[in-house]
Design a protein around this motif. Structure first.
Motif, PDB file in Angstrom:
ATOM      1  N   VAL A 174       3.801  46.328 106.914  1.00 36.32           N
ATOM      2  CA  VAL A 174       4.499  46.418 105.626  1.00 36.32           C
ATOM      3  C   VAL A 174       4.670  45.010 105.087  1.00 36.32           C
ATOM      4  N   THR A 175       4.443  44.819 103.798  1.00 33.58           N
ATOM      5  CA  THR A 175       4.632  43.487 103.213  1.00 33.58           C
ATOM      6  C   THR A 175       6.009  42.943 103.577  1.00 33.58           C
ATOM      7  N   SER A 197     -11.803  42.522 109.257  1.00 38.55           N
ATOM      8  CA  SER A 197     -11.505  43.717 108.468  1.00 38.55           C
ATOM      9  C   SER A 197     -10.116  44.274 108.764  1.00 38.55           C
ATOM     10  N   LYS A 198      -9.471  43.764 109.810  1.00 39.02           N
ATOM     11  CA  LYS A 198      -8.116  44.217 110.158  1.00 39.02           C
ATOM     12  C   LYS A 198      -7.029  43.238 109.710  1.00 39.02           C
ATOM     13  N   ILE A 199      -7.435  42.163 109.047  1.00 40.74           N
ATOM     14  CA  ILE A 199      -6.442  41.242 108.492  1.00 40.74           C
ATOM     15  C   ILE A 199      -5.814  41.904 107.269  1.00 40.74           C
ATOM     16  N   PRO A 200      -4.495  42.076 107.237  1.00 37.15           N
ATOM     17  CA  PRO A 200      -3.886  42.661 106.037  1.00 37.15           C
ATOM     18  C   PRO A 200      -4.223  41.832 104.802  1.00 37.15           C
ATOM     19  N   ASN A 201      -4.712  42.513 103.778  1.00 33.88           N
ATOM     20  CA  ASN A 201      -5.145  41.831 102.556  1.00 33.88           C
ATOM     21  C   ASN A 201      -3.962  41.580 101.634  1.00 33.88           C
ATOM     22  N   GLY A 202      -3.803  40.349 101.215  1.00 37.58           N
ATOM     23  CA  GLY A 202      -2.753  40.054 100.252  1.00 37.58           C
ATOM     24  C   GLY A 202      -2.351  38.600 100.306  1.00 37.58           C
ATOM     25  N   ALA A 224       4.211  51.777  93.272  1.00 46.23           N
ATOM     26  CA  ALA A 224       4.633  52.865  94.142  1.00 46.23           C
ATOM     27  C   ALA A 224       3.381  53.616  94.566  1.00 46.23           C
ATOM     28  N   THR A 225       3.000  53.477  95.817  1.00 47.40           N
ATOM     29  CA  THR A 225       1.743  54.055  96.299  1.00 47.40           C
ATOM     30  C   THR A 225       1.961  55.484  96.770  1.00 47.40           C
ATOM     31  N   SER A 282       5.797  47.276 100.880  1.00 47.50           N
ATOM     32  CA  SER A 282       4.633  48.148 100.690  1.00 47.50           C
ATOM     33  C   SER A 282       3.838  48.301 101.987  1.00 47.50           C
ATOM     34  N   PRO A 283       3.688  49.526 102.504  1.00 47.37           N
ATOM     35  CA  PRO A 283       2.873  49.736 103.707  1.00 47.37           C
ATOM     36  C   PRO A 283       1.397  49.469 103.432  1.00 47.37           C
TER      37      PRO A 283
END
Length: 471
Positions: free
Chosen positions: A69-70, A333-338, A93-94, A63-64
């Motif tokens: 991407v994850t 704020s630029k750390i990918p969230n997840g 599916a985004t 997932s982008p």
């Protein structure tokens, strides 16, 4: 091919008994004590639980997001899921700006094809209603087997939708037989607080929680509930993290409103203090909503037990710490969230839920398998041990000790939120449609065993009453 699972303790959301399970081809065909039938394969389940395969309706594979991407694709992600006793996922599916809805789903299906080892369905994440083709194109997704649509009330300037879009999608869902899911956080408030924190030089991971307070989640949850009421739409609130949001859900359900909700393991085991770990370790805990004060954890466990929360899903959204999370080393704020967790869900629920008396064994099956399958159009094929159902089965050893670690998990991510936890109880054999995919710690199928699973239109006919809850 006939497979006989002999002598196990069959546990479903409504039953708990000792029986043999006969599988012919891809389906369960008989249940009973001491079945005298020939079989090509016999699995001895003595002193084991025989559980329906887990259904995880909240994952993000290939997932982008946030310029990357994850790190789990549909092979590594579904392998990890299988090792954890999950046999079906529903991934997001985004639909990005200007992309037709059908094309968005086709992209995810192309990513899945030839890779997944377990079965996969899709939600549609709507970010651009008109660019996707408008309400008619959206309604058509129900016939395409995608009857659940997610809307983000956060991530302003990226995938957040406004209330106009939110309400119109809800109205369309009410007419078309779809279920609306919401990521409920007040995106405008978060945007203001984030800009203020950065302007003041507060850039570390601890600011992730400071700029996404519980009140932002509570406000958005309450707003989504009321808009769904206006639209006559059924609503599902994803990844509930705090008592404030939970209170809004309880009020709505007590009033008889059609609202369902989930939480995730990270909210039961992680807390906001971990965002302040030194040497950028806090970045591992940057997921949204953020980890909360530890006082929220017993509230969420209680809600899983009494039925105020319907599901325990993972929101598996893995980014490597060494390079992907590091994109925000100087700007939180630029750390990918997840967060990762697709493999640990069943083991954590069994050890800390069932063994420690927070939920019953049957309730565990309900929140991990049966209710997700029922709510998301996968029942009666998925989510239960029953004649005619897909033979998605987990033979689970309730006495096996397992220490959770990034060194031994099967995800491509380079850390584990539950590093070093020792749990008692782990999957031993996992079957997907009658085929063993995991046996004695080994993957026994290749990429592509999993299939796309189209799902039935949403039907509200489930109950908010939890069976087998532990007080």
């Amino acid at each position: 091919m006939r497979t006989l699972i002999r002598g196990g303790r069959v546990v479903t959301a409504g039953d708990d008994y000792t029986a043999d399970v006969l599988i012919e081809g891809e389906r369960i065909t008989q249940l009973g004590a001491n079945l005298l039938v020939p079989a090509d394969r016999v699995i001895d389940a003595t002193d084991r639980y025989v559980l329906p395969g887990g259904v995880d309706t909240h994952t993000h594979l290939a997932s982008p997001s946030a310029g990357t991407v994850t790190c789990d694709d549909f092979f590594t992600g579904t392998v990890a899921a299988a090792f954890g006793g999950t046999t079906t996922i529903v991934d997001f599916a985004t639909q990005f700006a200007g992309v037709p809805f059908a094309d968005a789903v086709a992209t995810w299906e192309a990513n899945r094809t030839g890779k997944a080892v377990i079965d996969v369905g899709f939600h549609l994440a709507v970010t651009d209603l008109e660019g996707g083709g408008g309400v008619d194109a959206l309604a058509a997704m129900v016939d395409a087997g995608v009857p659940s649509w997610k809307l983000f009330m956060a991530y302003k300037g990226a995938i957040m939708v406004d209330d106009d879009t939110l309400l119109r999608v809800m109205q369309t869902a009410a007419d078309a037989g779809a279920l609306v899911l919401v990521h409920a956080e007040h995106g405008d408030a978060i945007d203001v607080l984030t800009r203020q924190a950065l302007a003041a030089g507060r850039t570390g991971p601890d600011q992730h929680a400071a700029t996404r307070p519980p009140e932002a989640e509570a406000e958005a949850t309450n707003r989504a509930i009321n808009l769904a009421r206006i639209a006559g739409c059924d609503l599902f609130v994803v990844h509930v993290s705090c008592g404030e949001a939970l209170a809004s859900i309880r009020r709505a359900r007590e009033a008889g409103w059609r609202v369902w909700a989930e939480t995730c393991p990270q909210y039961l085991f992680c807390d906001e203090s971990q965002l302040s770990l030194p040497d950028f370790e806090g970045a591992k805990y940057t997921f949204s909503p953020p980890p909360r004060h530890v006082s929220n954890q017993p509230l969420l466990w209680r809600a899983l037990a009494d039925g105020a929360l319907d599901q325990l899903t993972t929101d598996h959204c893995p980014f490597r710490w060494a390079d992907q999370k590091a994109m925000g080393r100087d700007d939180f704020s630029k750390i990918p969230n997840g967060a990762p967790g697709i493999e640990q869900r069943l083991m954590l629920a069994h050890h800390f839920g069932v063994r420690e008396g927070r939920i019953s064994l049957q309730r565990m099956v309900d929140v991990l398998s049966t209710t997700p399958a029922r709510l998301f159009g996968l029942a009666p094929r998925k989510g239960s041990i029953a004649v005619g159902a897909d033979a998605d089965v987990v033979v689970f050893d309730p006495a096996r000790e397992h220490t959770i670690s990034a060194a031994t998990h099967h995800s491509a991510v380079d850390y584990n939120l539950y590093e070093g936890m020792t749990v008692v109880g782990a999957p031993e054999t996992v079957l997907v449609r009658g085929t063993p995919v995991i046996e004695q710690g080994r993957l026994t199928v290749g990429p592509g065993h999993g299939r796309f699973v189209p799902r039935a239109p949403f039907r509200a006919g489930t109950t908010h009453v939890a069976e087998g809850a532990v007080a």
